[in-house]
Design a protein around this motif. Structure first.
Motif, short mmCIF file in Angstrom:
data_model
loop_
_atom_site.label_atom_id
_atom_site.label_comp_id
_atom_site.label_asym_id
_atom_site.label_seq_id
_atom_site.Cartn_x
_atom_site.Cartn_y
_atom_site.Cartn_z
N LYS A 143 0.83 -1.20 0.00
CA LYS A 143 0.00 0.00 0.00
C LYS A 143 0.88 1.26 0.00
O LYS A 143 1.96 1.27 0.58
CB LYS A 143 -0.91 0.02 1.23
N THR A 144 0.37 2.31 -0.63
CA THR A 144 1.07 3.59 -0.59
C THR A 144 0.96 4.18 0.82
O THR A 144 -0.14 4.28 1.37
CB THR A 144 0.47 4.58 -1.61
N LEU A 145 2.08 4.55 1.37
CA LEU A 145 2.13 5.05 2.74
C LEU A 145 1.99 6.57 2.78
O LEU A 145 2.30 7.25 1.79
CB LEU A 145 3.44 4.64 3.40
N ASN A 146 1.56 7.10 3.91
CA ASN A 146 1.49 8.55 4.06
C ASN A 146 2.86 9.19 3.92
O ASN A 146 3.01 10.25 3.31
CB ASN A 146 0.88 8.91 5.43
N ALA A 147 3.86 8.56 4.52
CA ALA A 147 5.24 9.04 4.41
C ALA A 147 6.09 7.92 3.82
O ALA A 147 5.91 6.74 4.18
CB ALA A 147 5.79 9.45 5.78
N PRO A 148 7.01 8.23 2.92
CA PRO A 148 7.80 7.19 2.28
C PRO A 148 8.77 6.51 3.25
O PRO A 148 9.08 7.04 4.32
CB PRO A 148 8.56 7.95 1.19
N ILE A 149 9.22 5.34 2.86
CA ILE A 149 10.18 4.55 3.64
C ILE A 149 11.57 4.76 3.07
O ILE A 149 11.76 4.79 1.85
CB ILE A 149 9.79 3.06 3.56
N LEU A 150 12.58 4.91 3.95
CA LEU A 150 13.96 5.03 3.53
C LEU A 150 14.54 3.62 3.44
O LEU A 150 14.65 2.92 4.45
CB LEU A 150 14.76 5.89 4.52
N VAL A 151 14.90 3.22 2.23
CA VAL A 151 15.27 1.83 1.95
C VAL A 151 16.73 1.76 1.50
O VAL A 151 17.18 2.58 0.69
CB VAL A 151 14.37 1.26 0.84
N PHE A 152 17.46 0.78 2.03
CA PHE A 152 18.84 0.52 1.61
C PHE A 152 18.92 -0.86 0.98
O PHE A 152 18.48 -1.85 1.58
CB PHE A 152 19.79 0.61 2.80
N ARG A 153 19.49 -0.88 -0.24
CA ARG A 153 19.55 -2.13 -1.01
C ARG A 153 20.99 -2.45 -1.39
O ARG A 153 21.87 -1.59 -1.37
CB ARG A 153 18.68 -2.02 -2.27
N SER A 154 21.18 -3.70 -1.80
CA SER A 154 22.50 -4.17 -2.20
C SER A 154 22.69 -4.13 -3.72
O SER A 154 23.63 -4.73 -4.25
CB SER A 154 22.73 -5.59 -1.69
N LEU A 155 21.83 -3.41 -4.42
CA LEU A 155 22.00 -3.27 -5.87
C LEU A 155 21.57 -1.87 -6.30
O LEU A 155 21.06 -1.10 -5.52
CB LEU A 155 21.19 -4.33 -6.63
#
Length: 317
Positions: A305-317
């Motif tokens: 679902k689209t959130l009210n505030a975005p998530i800060l995501v860290f990825r390995s690519l």
């Protein structure tokens, strides 16, 4: 200083116009000619008075305007706080230094500073993104994520937020002097400032950006904090070697106590992150995943679902 008013000798209205000597019929008539000197002096005095009022009003307006401008820039840029790295320098880092992902998991470590128990997540070797929905935790490229901005009851994020070059509908707040910015290829920087330049860079270059409360700037604490009480705290912090960490408190701390511990540990800059460890995800170096209590309770319902505030995501690519 007020000038002394002109002193005008006004004749007594009761004084006779003629002398009391009797005038003979042969005496030429005594003619009184009125002069406008008195009127001129009064008009001149009135004009000076009016001009003084106008001039005083103009000067007062200028002083008020200058004070307003000074207060605006003082509150917006917080000139009493030293800045370790300018927005221009951070933009150059995003533009010139491509992000490189080499880590596939995070090995956390703990320490206690000034009586505050802290857990550290090293973030070097990962790419950073702001994402509008909760990521799929089965995605093996996903290493860690946590919250970014707060949001108001009406759903608008608080502060300035950009995701992939697009501004979020936001409730603006100049008190949030800290910022986090990302390039479209996953580079990330943090800093302290009004965020205008680097916000615009994110918009023009399909990057991402959000503003948050400042905790530490150039190893200095702000004079006041906007949040009070004791809760679990979290931050993004940058050490003197430019390494970036996500840091959470193990117990409930005040903003000041948490920030002071970060400063004492050696963080040059630190930006507040809402949610603490109740709302984070981490994959360790053994490929084992960990979810915060609040995230675990809400994940199934919120996933995709689209959130009210975005998530800060860290990825390995």
């Amino acid at each position: 200083m007020t000038k002394d008013p002109n002193i005008i000798d006004i004749p007594d209205d009761d004084a006779p116009l003629h002398s009391e000597q009797e005038v003979s019929p042969d005496t030429p008539p005594f003619i009184v000619i009125e002069r406008d000197n008195l009127t001129s002096k009064i008009n001149s005095s009135n004009k000076s008075y009016k001009n003084g009022i106008i001039l005083g009003a103009i000067i007062t307006a200028i002083i008020i305007a200058c004070a307003g401008i000074f207060y605006f820039y003082l509150s917006k840029e917080n000139t009493t706080i030293p800045i370790s790295i300018s927005e221009t320098e951070n933009i150059k880092l995003l533009a010139d230094k491509p992000a490189v992902a080499v880590n596939t998991g995070i090995e956390t470590f703990c320490d206690t500073v000034l009586g505050v128990a802290l857990t550290f997540y090293p973030l070097d070797g990962l790419k950073a993104y702001l994402e509008k929905a909760l990521p799929d935790t089965t995605d093996t490229s996903l290493v860690t994520f946590f919250r970014s901005s707060d949001y108001a009851p009406d759903g608008r994020v608080i502060g300035s937020v950009v995701v992939d070059g697009e501004d979020y509908p936001a409730l603006k707040q100049d008190l949030r002097m800290g910022y986090v910015a990302m390039s479209k290829d996953g580079g990330i920087v943090i800093g302290i400032g009004n965020g205008d330049k680097i916000h615009d860079y994110a918009v023009k270059n399909n990057g991402s950006f959000f503003s948050q409360f400042m905790l530490v700037s150039d190893n200095t604490l702000p004079s006041t904090f906007e949040l009070h009480g004791k809760v679990e705290r979290a931050a993004l912090g940058r050490l003197n070697d430019n390494k970036l960490y996500y840091v959470i408190s193990s117990g409930r701390e005040t903003m000041w106590g948490f920030a002071d511990a970060l400063r004492e540990y050696g963080f040059i800059d630190a930006v507040y992150i809402t949610g603490g460890n109740k709302y984070d995800f981490r994959r360790d170096t053994d490929d084992k995943i960990h979810l915060g209590n609040k995230l675990r309770d809400e994940y199934i319902e919120q996933r995709g679902k689209t959130l009210n505030a975005p998530i800060l995501v860290f990825r390995s690519l």
